[in-house]
Scaffold this motif. Sequence first.
Motif, PDB file in Angstrom:
ATOM      1  N   ARG A 202       0.116  11.840  41.016  1.00 53.73           N
ATOM      2  CA  ARG A 202       0.732  12.291  39.783  1.00 53.73           C
ATOM      3  C   ARG A 202       0.844  11.182  38.750  1.00 53.73           C
ATOM      4  O   ARG A 202       1.658  11.267  37.846  1.00 53.73           O
ATOM      5  N   ILE A 203       0.029  10.153  38.921  1.00 57.33           N
ATOM      6  CA  ILE A 203      -0.013   9.048  37.971  1.00 57.33           C
ATOM      7  C   ILE A 203      -1.454   8.856  37.513  1.00 57.33           C
ATOM      8  O   ILE A 203      -2.369   8.800  38.327  1.00 57.33           O
ATOM      9  N   ILE A 204      -1.661   8.757  36.225  1.00 60.89           N
ATOM     10  CA  ILE A 204      -2.958   8.382  35.665  1.00 60.89           C
ATOM     11  C   ILE A 204      -2.774   6.984  35.108  1.00 60.89           C
ATOM     12  O   ILE A 204      -1.899   6.751  34.276  1.00 60.89           O
ATOM     13  N   ASP A 205      -3.592   6.053  35.583  1.00 60.70           N
ATOM     14  CA  ASP A 205      -3.495   4.653  35.187  1.00 60.70           C
ATOM     15  C   ASP A 205      -4.777   4.297  34.436  1.00 60.70           C
ATOM     16  O   ASP A 205      -5.863   4.399  34.988  1.00 60.70           O
ATOM     17  N   ILE A 206      -4.642   3.912  33.180  1.00 51.72           N
ATOM     18  CA  ILE A 206      -5.802   3.618  32.340  1.00 51.72           C
ATOM     19  C   ILE A 206      -5.809   2.142  31.982  1.00 51.72           C
ATOM     20  O   ILE A 206      -4.830   1.632  31.424  1.00 51.72           O
ATOM     21  N   GLU A 207      -6.905   1.471  32.292  1.00 56.08           N
ATOM     22  CA  GLU A 207      -7.068   0.086  31.866  1.00 56.08           C
ATOM     23  C   GLU A 207      -7.828   0.097  30.545  1.00 56.08           C
ATOM     24  O   GLU A 207      -8.954   0.583  30.467  1.00 56.08           O
ATOM     25  N   MET A 208      -7.201  -0.429  29.506  1.00 56.45           N
ATOM     26  CA  MET A 208      -7.808  -0.446  28.180  1.00 56.45           C
ATOM     27  C   MET A 208      -8.560  -1.759  27.979  1.00 56.45           C
ATOM     28  O   MET A 208      -8.316  -2.733  28.675  1.00 56.45           O
ATOM     29  N   ASN A 209      -9.474  -1.788  27.013  1.00 57.76           N
ATOM     30  CA  ASN A 209     -10.266  -3.003  26.778  1.00 57.76           C
ATOM     31  C   ASN A 209      -9.612  -3.946  25.763  1.00 57.76           C
ATOM     32  O   ASN A 209     -10.212  -4.934  25.384  1.00 57.76           O
ATOM     33  N   LYS A 210      -8.421  -3.655  25.336  1.00 60.34           N
ATOM     34  CA  LYS A 210      -7.643  -4.533  24.451  1.00 60.34           C
ATOM     35  C   LYS A 210      -6.354  -4.912  25.164  1.00 60.34           C
ATOM     36  O   LYS A 210      -5.837  -4.158  25.976  1.00 60.34           O
ATOM     37  N   SER A 211      -5.824  -6.057  24.810  1.00 57.31           N
ATOM     38  CA  SER A 211      -4.548  -6.469  25.388  1.00 57.31           C
ATOM     39  C   SER A 211      -3.481  -6.463  24.303  1.00 57.31           C
ATOM     40  O   SER A 211      -3.767  -6.284  23.129  1.00 57.31           O
ATOM     41  N   GLY A 212      -2.242  -6.651  24.719  1.00 56.92           N
ATOM     42  CA  GLY A 212      -1.139  -6.634  23.763  1.00 56.92           C
ATOM     43  C   GLY A 212      -0.882  -5.249  23.208  1.00 56.92           C
ATOM     44  O   GLY A 212      -0.622  -5.080  22.021  1.00 56.92           O
ATOM     45  N   LEU A 213      -0.939  -4.231  24.061  1.00 57.51           N
ATOM     46  CA  LEU A 213      -0.785  -2.854  23.603  1.00 57.51           C
ATOM     47  C   LEU A 213       0.650  -2.544  23.192  1.00 57.51           C
ATOM     48  O   LEU A 213       1.601  -3.030  23.795  1.00 57.51           O
ATOM     49  N   VAL A 214       0.775  -1.721  22.168  1.00 55.36           N
ATOM     50  CA  VAL A 214       2.069  -1.221  21.710  1.00 55.36           C
ATOM     51  C   VAL A 214       1.900   0.221  21.262  1.00 55.36           C
ATOM     52  O   VAL A 214       0.813   0.646  20.869  1.00 55.36           O
ATOM     53  N   PHE A 215       2.999   0.970  21.324  1.00 58.61           N
ATOM     54  CA  PHE A 215       3.037   2.294  20.719  1.00 58.61           C
ATOM     55  C   PHE A 215       3.731   2.133  19.373  1.00 58.61           C
ATOM     56  O   PHE A 215       4.871   1.685  19.307  1.00 58.61           O
ATOM     57  N   ASP A 216       3.041   2.471  18.300  1.00 55.20           N
ATOM     58  CA  ASP A 216       3.555   2.309  16.944  1.00 55.20           C
ATOM     59  C   ASP A 216       3.914   3.686  16.395  1.00 55.20           C
ATOM     60  O   ASP A 216       3.037   4.507  16.117  1.00 55.20           O
ATOM     61  N   THR A 217       5.222   3.929  16.258  1.00 54.00           N
ATOM     62  CA  THR A 217       5.685   5.200  15.694  1.00 54.00           C
ATOM     63  C   THR A 217       6.255   5.006  14.295  1.00 54.00           C
ATOM     64  O   THR A 217       6.885   5.906  13.751  1.00 54.00           O
ATOM     65  N   THR A 218       6.015   3.823  13.729  1.00 51.14           N
ATOM     66  CA  THR A 218       6.421   3.547  12.351  1.00 51.14           C
ATOM     67  C   THR A 218       5.246   3.780  11.409  1.00 51.14           C
ATOM     68  O   THR A 218       5.365   4.495  10.412  1.00 51.14           O
ATOM     69  N   THR A 219       4.113   3.180  11.719  1.00 49.94           N
ATOM     70  CA  THR A 219       2.918   3.329  10.881  1.00 49.94           C
ATOM     71  C   THR A 219       2.347   4.737  11.004  1.00 49.94           C
ATOM     72  O   THR A 219       1.862   5.313  10.028  1.00 49.94           O
ATOM     73  N   VAL A 220       2.382   5.279  12.223  1.00 52.50           N
ATOM     74  CA  VAL A 220       1.883   6.630  12.504  1.00 52.50           C
ATOM     75  C   VAL A 220       3.037   7.431  13.097  1.00 52.50           C
ATOM     76  O   VAL A 220       3.648   7.005  14.079  1.00 52.50           O
ATOM     77  N   ASN A 221       3.344   8.580  12.492  1.00 50.74           N
ATOM     78  CA  ASN A 221       4.432   9.418  13.011  1.00 50.74           C
ATOM     79  C   ASN A 221       4.212   9.725  14.487  1.00 50.74           C
ATOM     80  O   ASN A 221       3.088  10.042  14.896  1.00 50.74           O
ATOM     81  N   ARG A 222       5.286   9.666  15.259  1.00 49.08           N
ATOM     82  CA  ARG A 222       5.210   9.957  16.691  1.00 49.08           C
ATOM     83  C   ARG A 222       4.631  11.351  16.889  1.00 49.08           C
ATOM     84  O   ARG A 222       4.995  12.304  16.199  1.00 49.08           O
ATOM     85  N   THR A 223       3.735  11.451  17.850  1.00 45.60           N
ATOM     86  CA  THR A 223       3.130  12.737  18.185  1.00 45.60           C
ATOM     87  C   THR A 223       3.372  13.027  19.661  1.00 45.60           C
ATOM     88  O   THR A 223       3.869  12.181  20.397  1.00 45.60           O
ATOM     89  N   HIS A 224       3.033  14.242  20.096  1.00 48.21           N
ATOM     90  CA  HIS A 224       3.232  14.651  21.486  1.00 48.21           C
ATOM     91  C   HIS A 224       2.636  13.621  22.438  1.00 48.21           C
ATOM     92  O   HIS A 224       1.468  13.236  22.291  1.00 48.21           O
TER      93      HIS A 224
END
Length: 119
Positions: free
Chosen positions: A1-23
Amino acid sequence: RIIDIEMNKSGLVFDTTTVNRTHNLGFDIFNVNGELVNIIENVSIEGDNRVKIKLNQDLPKDCYLCYAKGRSGDPNIGGPVEGPRGNLRDNADTVGYQDSTGSTRYMNNWCVAFKIKIS
């Protein structure tokens, strides 16, 4: 019940200021008929370059993990306010420039929309 995704960029953040939060911060699961399978319980960043998606039930057979696809009923427009979008980017905040109005703009790398078959 876990999906683990390794991205090709580091220093990831979720930005809900520049882009309105979505589902689910832009992540959704769809079945082969394109119908939303609303089983995502939580989306988080783990470490420097991993996204962890916790599900509230088992994955159905042959489905797709999508990012920034949008949902039925979303306005048919793109952009940071409404419509299909996602909130995942890297933290390249330190690299910026001044636009013609004098505002500082940053050269963040936003995650592109994707669709991955999972079983």
